[in-house]
Design a protein around this motif. Structure first.
Motif, PDB file in Angstrom:
ATOM      1  N   LEU A 138       0.817  -1.211   0.000  1.00 27.93           N
ATOM      2  CA  LEU A 138       0.000   0.000   0.000  1.00 27.93           C
ATOM      3  C   LEU A 138       0.854   1.264   0.000  1.00 27.93           C
ATOM      4  N   LEU A 139       1.970   1.226   0.723  1.00 30.25           N
ATOM      5  CA  LEU A 139       2.793   2.426   0.890  1.00 30.25           C
ATOM      6  C   LEU A 139       4.008   2.461  -0.032  1.00 30.25           C
ATOM      7  N   GLY A 140       4.305   1.356  -0.689  1.00 32.90           N
ATOM      8  CA  GLY A 140       5.480   1.301  -1.549  1.00 32.90           C
ATOM      9  C   GLY A 140       6.783   1.258  -0.797  1.00 32.90           C
ATOM     10  N   VAL A 141       6.723   0.940   0.493  1.00 33.14           N
ATOM     11  CA  VAL A 141       7.911   0.858   1.363  1.00 33.14           C
ATOM     12  C   VAL A 141       7.715  -0.339   2.279  1.00 33.14           C
ATOM     13  N   PRO A 142       8.696  -1.224   2.420  1.00 28.68           N
ATOM     14  CA  PRO A 142       8.521  -2.386   3.292  1.00 28.68           C
ATOM     15  C   PRO A 142       8.266  -1.983   4.742  1.00 28.68           C
ATOM     16  N   ALA A 143       7.416  -2.774   5.405  1.00 28.13           N
ATOM     17  CA  ALA A 143       7.179  -2.603   6.836  1.00 28.13           C
ATOM     18  C   ALA A 143       8.202  -3.434   7.598  1.00 28.13           C
ATOM     19  N   GLU A 144       8.997  -2.774   8.450  1.00 25.00           N
ATOM     20  CA  GLU A 144      10.092  -3.476   9.136  1.00 25.00           C
ATOM     21  C   GLU A 144       9.712  -3.979  10.523  1.00 25.00           C
ATOM     22  N   ARG A 145       8.947  -3.185  11.258  1.00 24.04           N
ATOM     23  CA  ARG A 145       8.640  -3.571  12.632  1.00 24.04           C
ATOM     24  C   ARG A 145       7.203  -3.174  12.959  1.00 24.04           C
ATOM     25  N   VAL A 146       6.495  -4.074  13.634  1.00 24.89           N
ATOM     26  CA  VAL A 146       5.110  -3.831  14.022  1.00 24.89           C
ATOM     27  C   VAL A 146       4.993  -3.922  15.537  1.00 24.89           C
ATOM     28  N   THR A 147       4.399  -2.911  16.131  1.00 23.65           N
ATOM     29  CA  THR A 147       4.110  -2.923  17.560  1.00 23.65           C
ATOM     30  C   THR A 147       2.605  -2.878  17.743  1.00 23.65           C
ATOM     31  N   ASP A 148       2.046  -3.904  18.356  1.00 28.82           N
ATOM     32  CA  ASP A 148       0.603  -3.941  18.575  1.00 28.82           C
ATOM     33  C   ASP A 148       0.214  -2.936  19.647  1.00 28.82           C
ATOM     34  N   ARG A 149      -0.908  -2.252  19.413  1.00 27.04           N
ATOM     35  CA  ARG A 149      -1.372  -1.210  20.321  1.00 27.04           C
ATOM     36  C   ARG A 149      -2.773  -1.495  20.860  1.00 27.04           C
ATOM     37  N   GLY A 150      -3.158  -2.760  20.874  1.00 22.35           N
ATOM     38  CA  GLY A 150      -4.459  -3.115  21.424  1.00 22.35           C
ATOM     39  C   GLY A 150      -5.528  -3.175  20.353  1.00 22.35           C
ATOM     40  N   SER A 151      -6.773  -2.982  20.772  1.00 22.88           N
ATOM     41  CA  SER A 151      -7.897  -3.083  19.852  1.00 22.88           C
ATOM     42  C   SER A 151      -8.953  -2.050  20.213  1.00 22.88           C
ATOM     43  N   SER A 152      -9.862  -1.816  19.281  1.00 27.59           N
ATOM     44  CA  SER A 152     -10.987  -0.905  19.485  1.00 27.59           C
ATOM     45  C   SER A 152     -12.120  -1.377  18.605  1.00 27.59           C
ATOM     46  N   HIS A 153     -13.285  -1.585  19.205  1.00 28.11           N
ATOM     47  CA  HIS A 153     -14.431  -2.104  18.455  1.00 28.11           C
ATOM     48  C   HIS A 153     -14.024  -3.395  17.746  1.00 28.11           C
ATOM     49  N   ALA A 154     -14.156  -3.437  16.417  1.00 31.48           N
ATOM     50  CA  ALA A 154     -13.894  -4.684  15.688  1.00 31.48           C
ATOM     51  C   ALA A 154     -12.532  -4.713  15.019  1.00 31.48           C
ATOM     52  N   TRP A 155     -11.647  -3.787  15.371  1.00 27.24           N
ATOM     53  CA  TRP A 155     -10.362  -3.726  14.681  1.00 27.24           C
ATOM     54  C   TRP A 155      -9.213  -3.668  15.685  1.00 27.24           C
ATOM     55  N   THR A 156      -8.031  -4.027  15.181  1.00 27.85           N
ATOM     56  CA  THR A 156      -6.817  -3.946  15.990  1.00 27.85           C
ATOM     57  C   THR A 156      -6.015  -2.720  15.579  1.00 27.85           C
ATOM     58  N   LEU A 157      -5.143  -2.266  16.487  1.00 27.83           N
ATOM     59  CA  LEU A 157      -4.379  -1.038  16.302  1.00 27.83           C
ATOM     60  C   LEU A 157      -2.893  -1.356  16.349  1.00 27.83           C
ATOM     61  N   HIS A 158      -2.119  -0.679  15.464  1.00 27.87           N
ATOM     62  CA  HIS A 158      -0.704  -1.033  15.341  1.00 27.87           C
ATOM     63  C   HIS A 158       0.139   0.203  15.029  1.00 27.87           C
ATOM     64  N   ARG A 159       1.362   0.196  15.549  1.00 30.67           N
ATOM     65  CA  ARG A 159       2.389   1.170  15.182  1.00 30.67           C
ATOM     66  C   ARG A 159       3.406   0.436  14.318  1.00 30.67           C
ATOM     67  N   VAL A 160       3.662   0.970  13.137  1.00 33.34           N
ATOM     68  CA  VAL A 160       4.504   0.269  12.165  1.00 33.34           C
ATOM     69  C   VAL A 160       5.665   1.170  11.752  1.00 33.34           C
ATOM     70  N   ARG A 161       6.872   0.629  11.855  1.00 29.69           N
ATOM     71  CA  ARG A 161       8.064   1.345  11.370  1.00 29.69           C
ATOM     72  C   ARG A 161       8.379   0.851   9.967  1.00 29.69           C
ATOM     73  N   LEU A 162       8.545   1.798   9.039  1.00 25.70           N
ATOM     74  CA  LEU A 162       8.831   1.474   7.648  1.00 25.70           C
ATOM     75  C   LEU A 162      10.332   1.480   7.385  1.00 25.70           C
ATOM     76  N   ALA A 163      10.724   0.867   6.275  1.00 29.92           N
ATOM     77  CA  ALA A 163      12.150   0.762   5.928  1.00 29.92           C
ATOM     78  C   ALA A 163      12.783   2.120   5.690  1.00 29.92           C
ATOM     79  N   ASP A 164      11.989   3.142   5.345  1.00 36.84           N
ATOM     80  CA  ASP A 164      12.556   4.471   5.119  1.00 36.84           C
ATOM     81  C   ASP A 164      12.625   5.311   6.392  1.00 36.84           C
TER      82      ASP A 164
END
Length: 290
Positions: A11-37
């Motif tokens: 989607l972003l044209g940049v690889p996702a290097e690291r994902v930190t889960d941030r819990g959930s809200s309603h029917a979805w999960t929340l995440h902090r993602v560090r990109l390769a750039d």
């Protein structure tokens, strides 16, 4: 849902290097993602929330289109299973940030006004559908009936199982008397539509709108929502707002009317724990009729 790192990279044209889960809200999960750039992004992810994510992305982009300086988080990407925004470090709001937000919210409401109430996409508030059927503004006179038919009646029906017969009749009276309760005609504004304090992110010395139920509506709705659960420095926000876009007489007395929709949404979502607040709002709104 387990975040699809490969899809985020696509989607972003940049690889996702690291994902930190941030819990959930309603029917979805929340995440902090560090990109390769080196950038960091915020991601909502769900197995199937295509309509919700599409509505949120459309709403944020539509609010941002009001013009430069609009206090709205940028949409980086969205698909049926993901919504991607910049990672915005949260901070405690200062009085100056609150005043800036008040001025910027007034600018949003006052500029690039839509010609109709509603929005050209199916709406959602949390995971519940919102009827965004477009209605000609007709100088503002159409808003009371639009609000009654598109915002109050549907959630009165869906929340009725948590209400008594007398409660339902009370809300029906508000709907019947809506024209007398709504105040002077107002042209539609681009509004957030769900602007409680949790949907106002303080970052970088300003307040930014997130998680909207955006549509062409009444600007007093956003101000009433800010007051519903207690936004920080709200008196400064409102004073700065009023300097830029003066509010009509009686707007404070109409706050319960505008709060009635989100309170009925809470009844539909969470049950009878919000019944008392909704009843109080309806009674306060009806007091305007004398």
């Amino acid at each position: 849902m387990v975040l699809d790192r490969e899809r985020i990279g696509d989607l972003l044209g940049v690889p996702a290097e690291r994902v930190t889960d941030r819990g959930s809200s309603h029917a979805w999960t929340l995440h902090r993602v560090r990109l390769a750039d080196g950038r960091e992004v915020f991601v909502k992810a769900a197995d199937d929330q295509a309509g919700v994510f599409a509505a949120e992305a459309a709403g944020l982009r539509w609010l941002a289109a009001a013009g430069p300086g609009t206090p709205v988080a940028e949409v980086l990407a969205a698909d049926d299973h993901h919504l991607v925004l910049p990672w915005l470090p949260a901070e405690s709001p200062s009085a100056e940030a609150a005043e800036r937000f008040g001025r910027e919210l007034a600018g949003l409401h006052s500029s690039s006004r839509p010609a109709e109430y509603g929005a050209p996409w199916p709406g959602y508030i949390a995971e519940l559908p919102l009827d965004n059927t477009l209605t000609d503004a007709d100088g503002g006179v159409a808003w009371p009936r639009w609000y009654a038919e598109r915002r109050l009646e549907p959630f009165l029906r869906s929340g009725a199982r948590h209400l008594s017969t007398s409660d339902v009749r009370l809300f029906e009276r508000v709907i019947e008397e809506i024209d007398a309760l709504a105040g002077p005609p107002e042209p539609p504004s681009r509004i957030h539509g769900d602007l409680w304090s949790g949907n106002l992110l303080w970052s970088g010395g300003r307040g930014l709108l997130i998680d909207p139920a955006a549509h062409g509506g009444h600007r007093e709705t956003d101000l009433a929502m800010l007051a519903l659960f207690g936004a920080p420095h709200i008196s400064r926000v409102l004073a700065a707002y009023d300097e830029v876009a003066p509010l009509p007489a009686g707007w404070r007395e109409r706050v319960p009317l505008h709060q009635l929709h989100p309170l009925l949404v809470h009844v539909a979502l969470f049950g009878g724990s919000y019944r008392g607040s909704a009843v109080d709002a309806a009674e306060a709104a009806l007091a305007l009729a004398g």
